[in-house]
Design a protein around this motif. Structure first.
Motif, PDB file in Angstrom:
ATOM      1  N   LEU A 278     -11.366 -27.891  67.598  1.00 20.43           N
ATOM      2  CA  LEU A 278     -10.873 -29.266  67.676  1.00 20.43           C
ATOM      3  C   LEU A 278      -9.334 -29.283  67.744  1.00 20.43           C
ATOM      4  N   GLN A 279      -8.703 -28.520  66.882  1.00 21.82           N
ATOM      5  CA  GLN A 279      -7.233 -28.363  66.742  1.00 21.82           C
ATOM      6  C   GLN A 279      -6.559 -29.571  66.109  1.00 21.82           C
ATOM      7  N   SER A 280      -6.861 -30.790  66.526  1.00 26.19           N
ATOM      8  CA  SER A 280      -6.273 -31.968  65.864  1.00 26.19           C
ATOM      9  C   SER A 280      -7.152 -33.189  66.126  1.00 26.19           C
ATOM     10  N   GLY A 281      -7.071 -34.154  65.194  1.00 26.56           N
ATOM     11  CA  GLY A 281      -7.821 -35.405  65.382  1.00 26.56           C
ATOM     12  C   GLY A 281      -6.921 -36.517  65.870  1.00 26.56           C
ATOM     13  N   SER A 282      -5.650 -36.210  66.142  1.00 21.09           N
ATOM     14  CA  SER A 282      -4.710 -37.233  66.610  1.00 21.09           C
ATOM     15  C   SER A 282      -4.495 -37.067  68.113  1.00 21.09           C
ATOM     16  N   ASN A 283      -4.703 -38.142  68.857  1.00 27.79           N
ATOM     17  CA  ASN A 283      -4.545 -38.043  70.317  1.00 27.79           C
ATOM     18  C   ASN A 283      -3.110 -37.705  70.710  1.00 27.79           C
ATOM     19  N   ILE A 312     -28.433 -28.204  64.930  1.00 27.15           N
ATOM     20  CA  ILE A 312     -27.411 -27.257  65.380  1.00 27.15           C
ATOM     21  C   ILE A 312     -26.187 -27.323  64.454  1.00 27.15           C
ATOM     22  N   ALA A 313     -25.625 -26.169  64.137  1.00 18.65           N
ATOM     23  CA  ALA A 313     -24.424 -26.114  63.297  1.00 18.65           C
ATOM     24  C   ALA A 313     -23.197 -26.175  64.193  1.00 18.65           C
ATOM     25  N   ILE A 314     -22.198 -26.916  63.747  1.00 22.36           N
ATOM     26  CA  ILE A 314     -20.952 -26.980  64.519  1.00 22.36           C
ATOM     27  C   ILE A 314     -19.800 -26.584  63.603  1.00 22.36           C
ATOM     28  N   THR A 315     -19.038 -25.594  64.049  1.00 22.06           N
ATOM     29  CA  THR A 315     -17.849 -25.151  63.304  1.00 22.06           C
ATOM     30  C   THR A 315     -16.636 -25.345  64.204  1.00 22.06           C
ATOM     31  N   THR A 316     -15.455 -25.236  63.611  1.00 23.12           N
ATOM     32  CA  THR A 316     -14.271 -25.557  64.419  1.00 23.12           C
ATOM     33  C   THR A 316     -13.018 -24.812  63.943  1.00 23.12           C
ATOM     34  N   ASP A 317     -11.946 -24.942  64.721  1.00 21.98           N
ATOM     35  CA  ASP A 317     -10.600 -24.476  64.342  1.00 21.98           C
ATOM     36  C   ASP A 317      -9.687 -25.697  64.319  1.00 21.98           C
ATOM     37  N   ILE A 318      -8.824 -25.756  63.317  1.00 21.08           N
ATOM     38  CA  ILE A 318      -7.880 -26.878  63.235  1.00 21.08           C
ATOM     39  C   ILE A 318      -6.501 -26.340  62.863  1.00 21.08           C
ATOM     40  N   ASP A 327       2.270 -38.020  58.719  1.00 23.18           N
ATOM     41  CA  ASP A 327       1.190 -38.196  57.736  1.00 23.18           C
ATOM     42  C   ASP A 327       0.016 -38.920  58.386  1.00 23.18           C
ATOM     43  N   ASP A 328       0.346 -39.886  59.248  1.00 19.53           N
ATOM     44  CA  ASP A 328      -0.723 -40.657  59.884  1.00 19.53           C
ATOM     45  C   ASP A 328      -1.528 -39.786  60.862  1.00 19.53           C
ATOM     46  N   ASP A 329      -0.830 -38.917  61.626  1.00 21.37           N
ATOM     47  CA  ASP A 329      -1.556 -37.995  62.523  1.00 21.37           C
ATOM     48  C   ASP A 329      -2.489 -37.110  61.704  1.00 21.37           C
ATOM     49  N   TYR A 330      -1.951 -36.597  60.591  1.00 19.88           N
ATOM     50  CA  TYR A 330      -2.774 -35.719  59.760  1.00 19.88           C
ATOM     51  C   TYR A 330      -3.994 -36.469  59.220  1.00 19.88           C
ATOM     52  N   ARG A 331      -3.753 -37.726  58.787  1.00 22.81           N
ATOM     53  CA  ARG A 331      -4.876 -38.528  58.261  1.00 22.81           C
ATOM     54  C   ARG A 331      -5.970 -38.703  59.323  1.00 22.81           C
ATOM     55  N   GLN A 332      -5.553 -38.886  60.566  1.00 24.72           N
ATOM     56  CA  GLN A 332      -6.551 -39.038  61.648  1.00 24.72           C
ATOM     57  C   GLN A 332      -7.394 -37.761  61.769  1.00 24.72           C
ATOM     58  N   THR A 333      -6.740 -36.597  61.617  1.00 22.68           N
ATOM     59  CA  THR A 333      -7.487 -35.329  61.663  1.00 22.68           C
ATOM     60  C   THR A 333      -8.483 -35.284  60.512  1.00 22.68           C
ATOM     61  N   ARG A 334      -7.987 -35.601  59.307  1.00 22.26           N
ATOM     62  CA  ARG A 334      -8.883 -35.517  58.145  1.00 22.26           C
ATOM     63  C   ARG A 334     -10.053 -36.502  58.277  1.00 22.26           C
ATOM     64  N   ASP A 335      -9.758 -37.707  58.770  1.00 25.85           N
ATOM     65  CA  ASP A 335     -10.839 -38.704  58.928  1.00 25.85           C
ATOM     66  C   ASP A 335     -11.899 -38.212  59.908  1.00 25.85           C
ATOM     67  N   LEU A 336     -11.440 -37.602  61.000  1.00 26.09           N
ATOM     68  CA  LEU A 336     -12.397 -37.118  62.000  1.00 26.09           C
ATOM     69  C   LEU A 336     -13.227 -35.961  61.420  1.00 26.09           C
ATOM     70  N   VAL A 337     -12.576 -35.086  60.669  1.00 26.18           N
ATOM     71  CA  VAL A 337     -13.290 -33.960  60.054  1.00 26.18           C
ATOM     72  C   VAL A 337     -14.355 -34.489  59.088  1.00 26.18           C
ATOM     73  N   ASP A 376      -5.461 -29.639  51.461  1.00 26.95           N
ATOM     74  CA  ASP A 376      -6.203 -30.899  51.454  1.00 26.95           C
ATOM     75  C   ASP A 376      -7.371 -30.845  52.451  1.00 26.95           C
ATOM     76  N   LEU A 377      -7.091 -30.318  53.639  1.00 26.97           N
ATOM     77  CA  LEU A 377      -8.144 -30.265  54.664  1.00 26.97           C
ATOM     78  C   LEU A 377      -9.231 -29.259  54.278  1.00 26.97           C
ATOM     79  N   LEU A 378      -8.810 -28.149  53.667  1.00 26.74           N
ATOM     80  CA  LEU A 378      -9.810 -27.162  53.231  1.00 26.74           C
ATOM     81  C   LEU A 378     -10.787 -27.777  52.241  1.00 26.74           C
ATOM     82  N   GLU A 379     -10.275 -28.629  51.349  1.00 26.08           N
ATOM     83  CA  GLU A 379     -11.174 -29.295  50.384  1.00 26.08           C
ATOM     84  C   GLU A 379     -12.210 -30.138  51.113  1.00 26.08           C
ATOM     85  N   THR A 380     -11.745 -30.878  52.120  1.00 29.76           N
ATOM     86  CA  THR A 380     -12.666 -31.725  52.892  1.00 29.76           C
ATOM     87  C   THR A 380     -13.720 -30.866  53.592  1.00 29.76           C
ATOM     88  N   VAL A 381     -13.261 -29.765  54.211  1.00 28.16           N
ATOM     89  CA  VAL A 381     -14.190 -28.882  54.929  1.00 28.16           C
ATOM     90  C   VAL A 381     -15.175 -28.248  53.954  1.00 28.16           C
TER      91      VAL A 381
END
Ligand code: SF4
Length: 463
Positions: A278-283, A312-318, A327-337, A376-381
């Motif tokens: 995925l790499q990022s959730g911010s366009n 099916i299992a889906i894994t990703t790289d971010i 901060d807002d771009d990062y939040r978009q990534t976390r929300d999508l994850v 923070d993202l690792l916790e979500t994952v």
């Protein structure tokens, strides 16, 4: 990819009579196959080779070499400051390594026998006397077809098969197009022949490897009946009798067209796992990364894959902390994850790589901020990973047994089709070691009894 390249080099040396040893202190030749994808990997390679200098002083006949991506990116500059390094070989020349090693050994032997060599001189100067190095980081047409021999162990269940080299995508953070060159693919018949040979040696599962695996063959081979060369390859490998499971890594979301989704729904040997970076959730960040899809398109693709194959299992790289990531771009990534609920994800702090566009972008992010976002993202994952593993407790899963568990040699380990690691005792009954060994390379049904954050634990069901 590096593991596979190392196997090829090992094979070429073993067929010439070299032997693999368990530790570098027992070796006459030490080759480090390097990675350059993050700065930490570069530093590890350099640090390790620096430490090996101690051995070189004690045993000047030893050969030391850098192979792979860092060798390709830095070339002869790697000889500076590391006087014991004899060999630097890039990513298109792995098949030349055995010749070079032979040559270096012969030269060192001749030099050591030279009567003029003054053994009273300090060791550093004597090493200068013996200095002869080889650097080969040239491009070579057809090099993608040279990674084709496998150095199999006696009991091996799975194997990697390199189907292509290089990448033309030029994501702005990535050094791979520089280190691996442009896309070049092997032929379908060549790859199928390798898989057939592997299966005849007991391999049950192959993973097709490429930097951008689902765009395999797009420059060399035509579409047939609307199917891309990659789907044609999947179908051809799928036909190999005796092969039980088929994986591939790593695809690019933009190469995931309808023909591939259709293949996922109809080819039973294709396992229920897709690694989809995925790499990022911010366009805004995806655009700056030159990733050519949006968060919405990615989400739509995940839904189509999940519809095509149940469970099916889906894994990703971010990457977190890409230049300009607010901060807002990062939040978009976390929300999508959170929304996607990945089975797992590799989260990386952005690491500037030289001669890449992103390294020169303004608004580089402070390391502390990168680290906070990473944690923070690792916790979500980890949360979604844990939930998915816990759901499997009490169920029965098919495991391809790969051998003893790394953390407890008394136990066996293997993977489910969804790529979950399962650890289990050799048998609920007492069996001889030989009988237990027979599990290796076999598909075993296991009842899952518990899950920790990363693995499943269970009992084999002996029917
Ligand atoms: S597609 Fe992958 S290998 Fe190619 S440039 Fe982008 S990140 Fe690097």
């Amino acid at each position: 990819m590096n593991e596979r390249d190392s196997e090829q080099v090992a094979h070429s040396l073993v067929t010439r009579g070299y032997e693999q040893v368990g530790h570098e202190s027992e070796a006459d030749v030490v080759l480090l196959n390097t990675c350059s994808v993050r700065d930490m990997a570069d530093q590890k390679g350099l640090g390790k080779m620096g430490m090996l200098g101690r051995l070189a002083k004690e045993r000047p006949h030893m050969v030391f070499g850098f192979l792979g991506c860092m060798a390709q990116a830095r070339g002869g500059e790697l000889l500076e400051g590391l006087p014991h390094v004899d060999l630097v070989v890039g990513t298109q020349k792995f098949h030349r390594v055995a010749d070079y090693v032979d040559e270096l050994i012969t030269r060192k032997k001749e030099n050591a026998e030279r009567p003029t060599l003054n053994t009273q001189r300090p060791m550093e100067n004597r090493m200068d006397d013996l200095r002869f190095s080889i650097v080969d980081v040239e491009e070579e047409a057809g090099s993608q077809s040279t990674i084709r021999d496998q150095q199999l162990t006696l009991k091996q269940a799975t194997a990697f098969v390199s189907i292509m080299q290089g990448c033309n995508m030029h994501c702005t953070f990535c050094i791979v197009p520089q280190t691996r060159g442009s896309e070049r693919s092997r032929s379908i018949s060549d790859i199928v022949a390798e898989v057939r040979d592997l299966v005849s040696h007991g391999i049950k599962e192959v993973t097709l490897l490429g930097q951008i695996v689902n765009l395999y063959g797009r420059h060399e081979f035509p579409k047939v009946d609307g199917k891309s060369p990659f789907v044609q390859l999947l179908e051809a490998v799928h036909e190999v009798e005796g092969l039980e499971r088929l994986r591939f890594t790593s695809p690019h979301p933009i190469g995931f067209r309808e023909d591939l989704i259709d293949a996922i729904s109809r080819l039973p040997k294709l396992v229920e796992h897709v690694h989809l970076p995925l790499q990022s959730g911010s366009n805004k960040i995806l655009k700056a990364m030159h990733r050519a899809y949006t968060a919405e398109k990615y989400l739509g693709l995940v839904e189509r894959i999940r519809t095509a194959r149940k469970g099916i299992a889906i894994t990703t790289d971010i990457i977190v902390g890409f230049p300009g990531e607010t901060d807002d771009d990062y939040r978009q990534t976390r929300d999508l994850v959170k929304q996607i609920q990945f089975d797992n994800a590799f989260v990386f702090r952005y690491s500037p790589r030289r001669d890449t566009p992103a390294a020169k972008m303004p608004d580089q992010i402070d390391e502390r901020v990168k680290e906070q976002r990473n944690q923070d993202l690792l916790e979500t994952v980890n949360e979604s990973n844990r939930r998915i593993l816990e759901r499997l407790v009490g169920s029965r899963v098919e495991v391809l047994c790969e051998g003893p568990s790394k953390t407890n040699r008394e136990r066996l380990m293997g993977r489910t089709r969804t790529n979950k690691i399962v650890v289990f005792p050799p048998s609920p009954k007492r069996r001889s070691t030989d009988e237990n060994q027979e599990f290796v390379g076999q598909l075993v049904n296991v009842r899952v009894e518990r899950a920790n954050g990363f693995s499943l634990y269970g009992m084999p069901l002996l029917e």
